[in-house]
Design an enzyme around this catalytic site. Sequence first.
Site, PDB file in Angstrom:
ATOM      1  CD  GLU A  24      42.872  43.641  49.918  1.00  0.00           C
ATOM      2  OE1 GLU A  24      42.802  44.713  49.315  1.00  0.00           O
ATOM      3  OE2 GLU A  24      42.199  43.396  50.942  1.00  0.00           O
ATOM      4  N   GLY A  39      36.162  44.130  50.208  1.00  0.00           N
ATOM      5  CA  GLY A  39      36.075  45.581  50.050  1.00  0.00           C
ATOM      6  C   GLY A  39      36.857  46.001  48.815  1.00  0.00           C
ATOM      7  CB  SER A  43      37.629  42.348  53.412  1.00  0.00           C
ATOM      8  OG  SER A  43      38.209  42.833  52.228  1.00  0.00           O
ATOM      9  CG  HIS A  71      30.571  37.011  44.597  1.00  0.00           C
ATOM     10  ND1 HIS A  71      31.487  37.384  45.546  1.00  0.00           N
ATOM     11  CD2 HIS A  71      31.138  37.278  43.420  1.00  0.00           C
ATOM     12  CE1 HIS A  71      32.563  37.857  44.953  1.00  0.00           C
ATOM     13  NE2 HIS A  71      32.373  37.819  43.662  1.00  0.00           N
ATOM     14  CG  HIS A 115      29.204  40.768  45.458  1.00  0.00           C
ATOM     15  ND1 HIS A 115      28.507  41.935  45.333  1.00  0.00           N
ATOM     16  CD2 HIS A 115      30.051  40.710  44.418  1.00  0.00           C
ATOM     17  CE1 HIS A 115      28.917  42.554  44.237  1.00  0.00           C
ATOM     18  NE2 HIS A 115      29.859  41.846  43.663  1.00  0.00           N
ATOM     19  CG  MET A 146      43.738  48.610  46.160  1.00  0.00           C
ATOM     20  SD  MET A 146      44.378  49.055  44.539  1.00  0.00           S
ATOM     21  CE  MET A 146      43.548  50.613  44.259  1.00  0.00           C
TER      22      MET A 146
END
Lengths: 143, 476
Positions: free
Chosen positions: B206, B374, B380, B324, B399, B376
């Site tokens: 992203e 986060g 985040s 993570h 996470h 889509m």
Amino acid sequence: MSKQGRWEHFEHMADIGVRGIGETPEEAFAQTALAMTAVICDPALINPQEKVTVEIAREDDDLDGLLVDFLNAVIYEMAVRQMLFSRFQVSIDDHRLKAECWGEPVDREKHQPAVEVKGATYTELKVARTEEGQWVAQCVLDV
Amino acid sequence: MDISQLEPVNECLWRISPTGKMRAPVLIFADRELVQAMDDKVAEQAANVTTLPGIVGACYVMPDAHWGYGFPIGGVAAFDPDRGGVISAGGVGFDISCGVRTLGTGLKRDAIEPVKQTLAEALFSTIPAGVGSRGQISLSEPEMDAMLAGGAKWAVEQGYGRPEDLERIEEKGVMAGAVPSEVSAKARKRQRREMGTLGSGNHYLEVQVISDIYSPEKARVLGLDLDDVVVTIHCGSRGLGHQIGTEYLKKMQKAAQEAGIELPDRELACAPLNSAVGQSYLGAMRAAINCALANRQIITHLVRKVFADLFPEANLALIYDVSHNTCKLESHGFDGKERQVYVHRKGATRAFGPGHPALPEVFREIGQPVIIGGSMGTASYILTGAPESEKLSLSSACHGAGRRMSRRQASKTWQGKTLISELEHQGVIVRSPSFRGVAEEAPEAYKDVDAVVRVADKAGLASLVVKMRPLVCIKG
């Protein structure tokens, strides 16, 4: 493959469950593999033009474990050959399984693959005969 | 989850005391709303984890937890090798060292907005994503060995990145103790065409903008300000990690049986740390961690190339890289004594607090950056490890958002094409090889990431620093 065989998906929060139903364990296994293909794309879009054979031998008679081994062997062939399969012919003899998987190379335009399968898990794993006498084979896939 | 089975400790912590075969308690970090929304299976799976030999502390459950396989996703558990402790392939997961890294760009939002479409197309055509995509790099066997031993450091030496990137990666970009010879021929073959690929499912790349700042001082240390554009990459060890997970899940069924370990769930298959299978998995898993670090490093290189073409003034400096899905040897205090334990974090991020010796100098004062991806189209976050996290959760935090709806239900509820145009209307350009893949990753199929990070902050696991909103999303 008999006409009675069918597959379905079942819910799992993070991932997805695959279930094959058939008159024999072999048919249930084949249908489970088809259910796995359907997680990735519509099996009807895949032309079964090329054959890949997978063979598995286990030391024990754990049919549940054999299902996980079988699905993981198909996942491996899909990954390294970059193929998708739409027809499976499975034979099980004692602790050995042999499967002919028919399919074609992935074509992103044609198949529109939604997601890659990472592995078959032991979660919700079951290979059993129902009261009606049909065989059910199922587990959750990690996608 | 039925909260009548839980003892409330405070408004962000719930406890299940050991009963039956449980060797330790379960501690769930969540507020009432999040814990009620969690599946009952989370409590059941966490309780199962506490029955494994050598567990120390508790099974810690993060605010984004959901039903996984064996371990819950968002589960943390540590095992002491000197007390018969085990290592579990299921406790790490198939996607070994799946993780997130965020890069600064030195650009502001107004530089990106007019060329967002062009940027989306360029990223989508440069970074291989989704089923059937192939990486440009094909490794020979000696190169594969070097990559498995060298991780992101190997990648930088091959020209994929800058030496200063390595300071900003956990383990300084190389997981020590990797044993490439423990990685099977099959795992290697599965990776042959997958270096520098994003994968599919919840993996993404992203372009984001900093929309909120909660701690200006910490944001300054991270080099971030309002309206800054960043790039976040979420992916893991690809086919190699998946194959190692598959193989050891099977080997550990047998190993557990031979060691006389009673498994409440086959997926919890494990081997004593002090056993041949345990040690061989450690070597292979660490090699897979290096594969994931190298993979994210190569993708970083590709992203930098795209930005260099479109924005010659851009400078894509790595902010931090976290994994993570791991199991790591760490020192933690139990009953006043420091012990070396193997901490499994399955869908959980390491969150070392300020002053931790493993942190690079630049983060010593603020704590380890914890990057929370986060879903889509939603936000985040970057947090930093809180001082209390060591005592609370063995320095662990959440996470991501965590699913609240299955893929099947999501693909029945939404249409990929409609979602893409709705998100575009909201200013987020989504590019993906598959409409159904987009539908399965619909923003609302996930928990409210805002609530998850608020609880992580309030519970003392990690402290909020900045929020990022997406501008462009490349889905695998």
